[in-house]
Design a protein around this motif. Structure first.
Motif, PDB file in Angstrom:
ATOM      1  N   VAL A 204     -53.237   5.424  13.927  1.00  0.00           N
ATOM      2  CA  VAL A 204     -54.260   4.522  13.776  1.00  0.00           C
ATOM      3  C   VAL A 204     -55.571   4.652  14.737  1.00  0.00           C
ATOM      4  O   VAL A 204     -56.640   4.251  14.298  1.00  0.00           O
ATOM      5  CB  VAL A 204     -53.525   2.833  14.148  1.00  0.00           C
ATOM      6  N   ALA A 208     -59.400   4.608  13.758  1.00  0.00           N
ATOM      7  CA  ALA A 208     -60.412   3.827  14.190  1.00  0.00           C
ATOM      8  C   ALA A 208     -61.498   4.258  14.831  1.00  0.00           C
ATOM      9  O   ALA A 208     -62.533   4.262  14.734  1.00  0.00           O
ATOM     10  CB  ALA A 208     -59.717   2.752  15.354  1.00  0.00           C
TER      11      ALA A 208
ATOM     12  N   THR B  10     -62.244  -3.289  14.457  1.00  0.00           N
ATOM     13  CA  THR B  10     -62.038  -1.956  13.421  1.00  0.00           C
ATOM     14  C   THR B  10     -60.550  -1.318  13.740  1.00  0.00           C
ATOM     15  O   THR B  10     -59.956  -0.876  12.826  1.00  0.00           O
ATOM     16  CB  THR B  10     -63.284  -0.798  14.350  1.00  0.00           C
ATOM     17  N   PHE B  11     -60.209  -1.505  14.972  1.00  0.00           N
ATOM     18  CA  PHE B  11     -58.870  -0.937  15.282  1.00  0.00           C
ATOM     19  C   PHE B  11     -57.697  -1.708  14.325  1.00  0.00           C
ATOM     20  O   PHE B  11     -56.906  -1.080  13.861  1.00  0.00           O
ATOM     21  CB  PHE B  11     -58.514  -1.300  16.614  1.00  0.00           C
ATOM     22  N   ILE B  13     -58.301  -3.319  11.632  1.00  0.00           N
ATOM     23  CA  ILE B  13     -58.545  -2.978  10.180  1.00  0.00           C
ATOM     24  C   ILE B  13     -57.818  -1.574   9.736  1.00  0.00           C
ATOM     25  O   ILE B  13     -57.282  -1.500   8.864  1.00  0.00           O
ATOM     26  CB  ILE B  13     -60.008  -2.831   9.887  1.00  0.00           C
ATOM     27  N   ALA B  14     -57.992  -0.536  10.745  1.00  0.00           N
ATOM     28  CA  ALA B  14     -57.378   0.581  10.635  1.00  0.00           C
ATOM     29  C   ALA B  14     -55.950   0.502  10.574  1.00  0.00           C
ATOM     30  O   ALA B  14     -55.063   0.963   9.628  1.00  0.00           O
ATOM     31  CB  ALA B  14     -57.774   1.639  11.646  1.00  0.00           C
ATOM     32  N   LEU B  15     -55.314  -0.452  11.408  1.00  0.00           N
ATOM     33  CA  LEU B  15     -54.003  -0.592  11.349  1.00  0.00           C
ATOM     34  C   LEU B  15     -53.495  -1.284  10.051  1.00  0.00           C
ATOM     35  O   LEU B  15     -52.202  -1.043   9.523  1.00  0.00           O
ATOM     36  CB  LEU B  15     -53.581  -1.705  12.641  1.00  0.00           C
ATOM     37  N   MET B  16     -54.137  -2.274   9.420  1.00  0.00           N
ATOM     38  CA  MET B  16     -53.826  -2.973   8.214  1.00  0.00           C
ATOM     39  C   MET B  16     -53.552  -1.722   7.318  1.00  0.00           C
ATOM     40  O   MET B  16     -52.690  -1.981   6.623  1.00  0.00           O
ATOM     41  CB  MET B  16     -54.747  -4.120   7.968  1.00  0.00           C
ATOM     42  N   ALA B  17     -54.566  -0.854   7.051  1.00  0.00           N
ATOM     43  CA  ALA B  17     -54.424   0.110   6.052  1.00  0.00           C
ATOM     44  C   ALA B  17     -53.293   0.941   6.236  1.00  0.00           C
ATOM     45  O   ALA B  17     -52.463   1.150   5.176  1.00  0.00           O
ATOM     46  CB  ALA B  17     -55.680   0.879   5.987  1.00  0.00           C
ATOM     47  N   VAL B  18     -52.817   1.244   7.558  1.00  0.00           N
ATOM     48  CA  VAL B  18     -51.796   2.106   7.787  1.00  0.00           C
ATOM     49  C   VAL B  18     -50.577   1.199   7.711  1.00  0.00           C
ATOM     50  O   VAL B  18     -49.411   1.834   6.924  1.00  0.00           O
ATOM     51  CB  VAL B  18     -51.663   2.449   9.125  1.00  0.00           C
ATOM     52  N   ILE B  20     -49.921  -1.122   5.331  1.00  0.00           N
ATOM     53  CA  ILE B  20     -49.641  -1.159   3.865  1.00  0.00           C
ATOM     54  C   ILE B  20     -48.955   0.025   3.612  1.00  0.00           C
ATOM     55  O   ILE B  20     -47.784  -0.015   2.631  1.00  0.00           O
ATOM     56  CB  ILE B  20     -50.761  -1.536   3.217  1.00  0.00           C
ATOM     57  N   ALA B  21     -49.518   1.313   3.940  1.00  0.00           N
ATOM     58  CA  ALA B  21     -48.802   2.493   3.544  1.00  0.00           C
ATOM     59  C   ALA B  21     -47.439   2.420   4.174  1.00  0.00           C
ATOM     60  O   ALA B  21     -46.669   3.126   3.599  1.00  0.00           O
ATOM     61  CB  ALA B  21     -49.642   3.469   4.113  1.00  0.00           C
ATOM     62  N   ILE B  22     -47.061   1.823   5.426  1.00  0.00           N
ATOM     63  CA  ILE B  22     -45.678   1.969   6.074  1.00  0.00           C
ATOM     64  C   ILE B  22     -44.937   1.044   4.871  1.00  0.00           C
ATOM     65  O   ILE B  22     -43.914   1.431   4.707  1.00  0.00           O
ATOM     66  CB  ILE B  22     -45.949   1.383   7.525  1.00  0.00           C
ATOM     67  N   LEU B  46     -45.328  -6.201  11.340  1.00  0.00           N
ATOM     68  CA  LEU B  46     -46.110  -5.492  12.473  1.00  0.00           C
ATOM     69  C   LEU B  46     -47.269  -5.825  12.862  1.00  0.00           C
ATOM     70  O   LEU B  46     -47.810  -6.272  14.056  1.00  0.00           O
ATOM     71  CB  LEU B  46     -45.799  -3.942  12.314  1.00  0.00           C
ATOM     72  N   LEU B  50     -48.652  -7.678  16.089  1.00  0.00           N
ATOM     73  CA  LEU B  50     -49.345  -7.021  16.938  1.00  0.00           C
ATOM     74  C   LEU B  50     -50.838  -7.772  16.880  1.00  0.00           C
ATOM     75  O   LEU B  50     -51.363  -7.766  18.013  1.00  0.00           O
ATOM     76  CB  LEU B  50     -49.473  -5.596  16.618  1.00  0.00           C
TER      77      LEU B  50
END
Lengths: 259, 205
Positions: A204, A208, B10-11, B13-18, B20-22, B46, B50
């Motif tokens: 992640v 980012a 941004t951090f 948002i990036a976590l949310m995309a990952v 969903i893949a998880i 998660l 978080l």
């Protein structure tokens, strides 16, 4: 695009503006909820959805996807509604339970409503690139970050499925026994889920930073490499579809009140 | 509104995309080892834990939209609201410090499972005629109907047989992941202890 239903093509259906197709999907959803009986629902499916999929050159994948989605519903609904709806026309006896004609009809009616609603959604997804749909929604006010989340997860999930498989095989190669009793299997989740989730979260940070390096959080309008074609006729058609949906909903409420 | 804004860096948002893949990737592990669990909301929980309740809710909702897009389970969109509540609850549990001990995490999972079962049942009962299109769960619903219960009760009963256990295991996995996660990453979110949030507030001053 990898990992989605989309089938590329250059038909009239493919070239329609994504919002026009989305409006059609919602219209079919309203049909599914408001059409009165099995005959109407099946007729709407055959007269509207099947020719539309043929227009898009998608007849085979459309019918195949519909079959995959609807078969379990037809089986479950025929059994559950068929045996547990009281009625006067017994068709079949099994261990003290009776399959009634009324129940079977009720079950098939629900199945045809599901077919209508999911068929509309399947047609949208078969004929529309997800990024085009998201671009169209972003243009009409959806926050770009939400479009990013949806599109990125669609792109990366096949790799996560692969990663899960690789972890499973790697742990088995190290001697992890997976054919054990059910309580020991629960414990297996630690060496399998742990690496998958942890390695993903470490990704992640890189993502980012890559986003920030491309001014992701900068406010203001962003341009896109994709071009959307719209026409005044389609704009008008979308309003027409919206009015039609409202009329159908009004009609079914009126029917419910008057009966 | 301030809390809402803060959750969408941004951090995260990036976590949310990952995340969903998880959800989708992790969901196939129980199938591979033959466990009767779904474990398809680990990413959602998660993010809730978080980042916070708003981000968790949004992740749950979008995860079901993505399930529909992939064609793996097109009817998922009907349960998007339930998935959103699962994510929001995770955020609230973490803010109340329930993710610090394993047994409280398990209790949070139990509560989430019961809530999810109660909220999912009316959707199955009234939208899908009392079924979900999954052979295993529909067989359990059929057994309850055979015992003489109505559609809504049978679906609640089916849900309470599978969802609480599924969510307890989900929460325990998330609890274990939190233990193993580098402190440096946890500090970038700071929904659980309030520690990182305080640091951030101090910096702003």
């Amino acid at each position: 695009m990898h990992g989605t239903l989309f089938v590329s093509g250059n038909s009239g259906l493919h070239r329609l503006h994504p919002l026009t197709k989305l409006a059609l999907t919602f219209l079919f959803l309203v049909f599914a909820a408001t059409l009165p009986n099995l005959l109407w629902l099946l007729a709407a499916f055959v007269i509207l959805l099947v020719p539309m999929s043929a227009w898009g050159g998608l007849l085979r994948p459309f019918l195949r996807s519909c079959l995959v989605v609807i078969t379990p519903f037809v089986i479950s609904l025929s059994i559950i509604q068929g045996f547990f709806t009281p009625g006067e026309t017994p068709l079949f006896h099994l261990a003290g339970f009776v399959l009634t004609g009324e129940g079977l009809l009720a079950g098939l009616t629900v199945a045809s409503r599901i077919l209508m609603a999911l068929g509309g959604a399947l047609l949208l997804m078969l004929s529309t690139r997800p990024d085009m749909l998201m671009l169209a929604l972003t243009r009409s006010g959806l926050p770009g970050s939400l479009a990013y989340v949806v599109l990125t997860s669609i792109q990366i999930f096949p790799r996560f499925q692969e990663r899960a498989q690789v972890i499973l095989e790697a742990q088995q190669a190290r001697g992890l026994e997976i054919k054990v009793n059910i309580f020991k299997r629960l414990r297996l989740l630690v060496p399998l889920m742990g690496p998958l989730v942890l390695s993903s979260i470490v990704d992640v940070e890189e993502r980012a930073m890559a986003l920030e390096a491309r001014a992701f959080s900068r406010p203001g309008r962003k341009t896109s490499l994709l071009a959307l074609a719209d026409s005044p006729g389609q704009h008008l058609a979308r309003w027409g579809l919206l009015l039609l949906m409202l009329a159908l909903i009004g009609w079914s409420i009126w029917r419910a009140i008057s009966s | 509104m301030n809390g809402f804004r803060k959750e969408f860096s941004t951090f995260s948002i990036a976590l949310m995309a990952v995340a969903i893949a998880i959800n989708i990737g992790a969901g196939q592990i129980p199938r591979a080892v033959g466990l009767p669990l779904y474990l398809d909301s680990i990413g959602t929980v998660l993010v809730g834990v978080l980042v916070g309740p708003w981000a968790g809710a949004l992740t749950g909702f979008l995860a079901n939209v993505v399930w529909t897009f992939t064609g793996l389970f097109p009817q998922a969109i009907a349960w998007a609201g339930v998935a959103a509540i699962i994510g929001a609850l995770a955020g609230v549990f973490a803010q109340s410090g329930w993710l610090k001990e394993w047994w409280r995490a398990a209790l949070a999972g139990l509560i989430t499972g019961v809530v999810a079962a109660i909220l999912s049942a009316p959707i199955a009962a009234y939208v899908f005629g009392g079924v979900t299109g999954n052979a295993g769960t529909d067989a359990i619903v059929a057994a309850w109907r055979a015992a003489g219960f109505d559609a809504l009760f049978s679906n609640v009963a089916q849900g309470t047989m599978s969802d609480p256990l599924d969510k307890i295991v989900t929460y325990l996995i998330v609890w274990a992941v939190l233990l193993a996660l580098p402190q440096r990453l946890k500090a970038r979110f700071g929904n659980q202890s309030g520690q990182a949030a305080k640091t951030r507030a101090r910096k702003r001053r």
